[in-house]
Design a protein around this motif. Structure first.
Motif, short mmCIF file in Angstrom:
data_model
loop_
_atom_site.label_atom_id
_atom_site.label_comp_id
_atom_site.label_asym_id
_atom_site.label_seq_id
_atom_site.Cartn_x
_atom_site.Cartn_y
_atom_site.Cartn_z
N ALA A 2 36.80 58.21 62.44
CA ALA A 2 36.08 58.98 61.43
C ALA A 2 34.99 58.12 60.80
O ALA A 2 35.11 56.91 60.72
N SER A 3 33.93 58.79 60.35
CA SER A 3 32.86 58.08 59.64
C SER A 3 32.53 58.85 58.37
O SER A 3 32.70 60.06 58.29
N PHE A 4 32.04 58.11 57.39
CA PHE A 4 31.72 58.68 56.08
C PHE A 4 30.23 58.57 55.83
O PHE A 4 29.60 57.60 56.22
N ARG A 5 29.70 59.59 55.16
CA ARG A 5 28.27 59.58 54.82
C ARG A 5 28.03 60.58 53.71
O ARG A 5 28.90 61.37 53.36
N ARG A 6 26.82 60.55 53.17
CA ARG A 6 26.44 61.54 52.15
C ARG A 6 26.32 62.92 52.78
O ARG A 6 25.94 63.07 53.94
N PHE A 7 26.62 63.92 51.98
CA PHE A 7 26.46 65.32 52.36
C PHE A 7 25.00 65.62 52.65
O PHE A 7 24.10 65.11 51.99
N ARG A 8 24.77 66.48 53.65
CA ARG A 8 23.44 67.04 53.94
C ARG A 8 23.58 68.56 53.91
O ARG A 8 24.63 69.10 54.25
N PRO A 9 22.53 69.29 53.49
CA PRO A 9 22.64 70.75 53.38
C PRO A 9 23.15 71.46 54.64
O PRO A 9 23.88 72.44 54.53
N ASP A 10 22.83 70.97 55.82
CA ASP A 10 23.30 71.64 57.03
C ASP A 10 24.81 71.45 57.26
O ASP A 10 25.39 72.11 58.11
N ASP A 11 25.45 70.58 56.49
CA ASP A 11 26.90 70.40 56.60
C ASP A 11 27.67 71.64 56.16
O ASP A 11 28.80 71.85 56.59
N ILE A 12 27.08 72.46 55.32
CA ILE A 12 27.77 73.66 54.83
C ILE A 12 28.23 74.53 56.00
O ILE A 12 29.30 75.12 55.95
N ASN A 13 27.44 74.57 57.06
CA ASN A 13 27.79 75.38 58.23
C ASN A 13 28.97 74.79 59.00
O ASN A 13 29.45 75.41 59.94
N ARG A 14 29.41 73.58 58.61
CA ARG A 14 30.50 72.92 59.35
C ARG A 14 31.72 72.65 58.45
O ARG A 14 32.54 71.81 58.78
N PHE A 15 31.83 73.36 57.33
CA PHE A 15 32.94 73.18 56.40
C PHE A 15 34.17 73.99 56.76
O PHE A 15 35.21 73.85 56.12
N ALA A 16 34.08 74.87 57.74
CA ALA A 16 35.15 75.84 58.00
C ALA A 16 36.53 75.19 58.15
O ALA A 16 37.51 75.67 57.59
N LYS A 17 36.63 74.10 58.89
CA LYS A 17 37.93 73.45 59.11
C LYS A 17 38.57 73.03 57.79
O LYS A 17 39.77 73.06 57.63
N CYS A 18 37.75 72.63 56.85
CA CYS A 18 38.25 72.19 55.54
C CYS A 18 38.52 73.35 54.61
O CYS A 18 39.52 73.36 53.90
N ASN A 19 37.65 74.31 54.59
CA ASN A 19 37.73 75.39 53.60
C ASN A 19 38.73 76.48 53.96
O ASN A 19 38.91 77.41 53.19
N LEU A 20 39.38 76.39 55.10
CA LEU A 20 40.38 77.39 55.46
C LEU A 20 41.68 77.18 54.70
O LEU A 20 42.52 78.08 54.64
N ASP A 21 41.88 76.03 54.11
CA ASP A 21 43.07 75.75 53.31
C ASP A 21 43.07 76.67 52.10
O ASP A 21 42.10 76.72 51.35
#
Length: 190
Positions: A2-21
């Motif tokens: 895993a790698s860590f970085r600052r959020f970018r606006p296009d990340d919103i389209n890739r939140f599904a795995k996290c936001n399903l909780d």
């Protein structure tokens, strides 16, 4: 890996795995972009080797409005965890801990007194996680979660307002040992 970085606006389209909780609060696009614009160092993501977002933390640094400076509920300059979530398949890998530590470091660098967060009183796993990270209950916010605003016959779920002191609070003036005994209502929390 895993790698860590600052959020970018296009990340919103890739939140599904996290936001399903079901315990993860989700927000509208404007809310995420507001955090990105105002507090970019406090909005971090974790991604896997394929570029999937498998965790993120959103936070801010602020104080209560000056109009409330003499209120018993006034909050001095502090960091706040608005959202922390890790995708189910990536849990137990230390991602949540690393994201939280990054936010705490950023809050310390901005001379915050403490970092706080709200967590459902029934979310025992998250409460245990935060306690293991040095957070304690500062107060109980009655009926913080729920749809009681649209259905007055239903009450919401209480939240724990949990805090961890930062370097600036050497005397631990902004934490309590008996926080579960102190109850407030959402209108008391800014």
């Amino acid at each position: 890996m895993a790698s860590f970085r600052r959020f970018r606006p296009d990340d919103i389209n890739r939140f599904a795995k996290c936001n399903l909780d079901p315990l993860t609060e989700t927000y509208d696009l404007d809310f995420y972009l507001q955090y990105h614009a105002k507090w970019p160092s406090l909005f971090q993501v974790c991604q896997d080797q394929r570029g999937n977002i498998i965790g993120y933390i959103m936070g801010k640094v602020e104080s209560s409005p000056d109009a409330y400076k003499f209120s018993e509920h006034y909050l001095p300059w502090h960091g706040h965890i608005t959202a922390l979530t890790v995708a189910p398949e990536a849990r137990k890998m230390g991602i949540g801990k690393m994201l939280t530590e990054q936010l705490e470091t950023a809050a310390d660098e901005q001379d915050a007194w403490f970092v706080d967060l709200f967590v459902r009183r029934s979310n025992e796993r998250a409460i245990r996680f935060y306690k293991n990270m040095g957070y304690s209950v500062y107060r109980v916010v009655k009926d913080y979660y729920g749809d009681h605003a649209t259905d007055p016959t239903r009450s919401g779920e209480d939240a724990y307002d949990m805090r961890k002191p930062m370097r600036r609070d050497k005397d631990h003036r902004h934490i309590r040992d008996d926080g579960e005994e102190h109850e407030v209502y959402p209108e008391d929390v800014w």
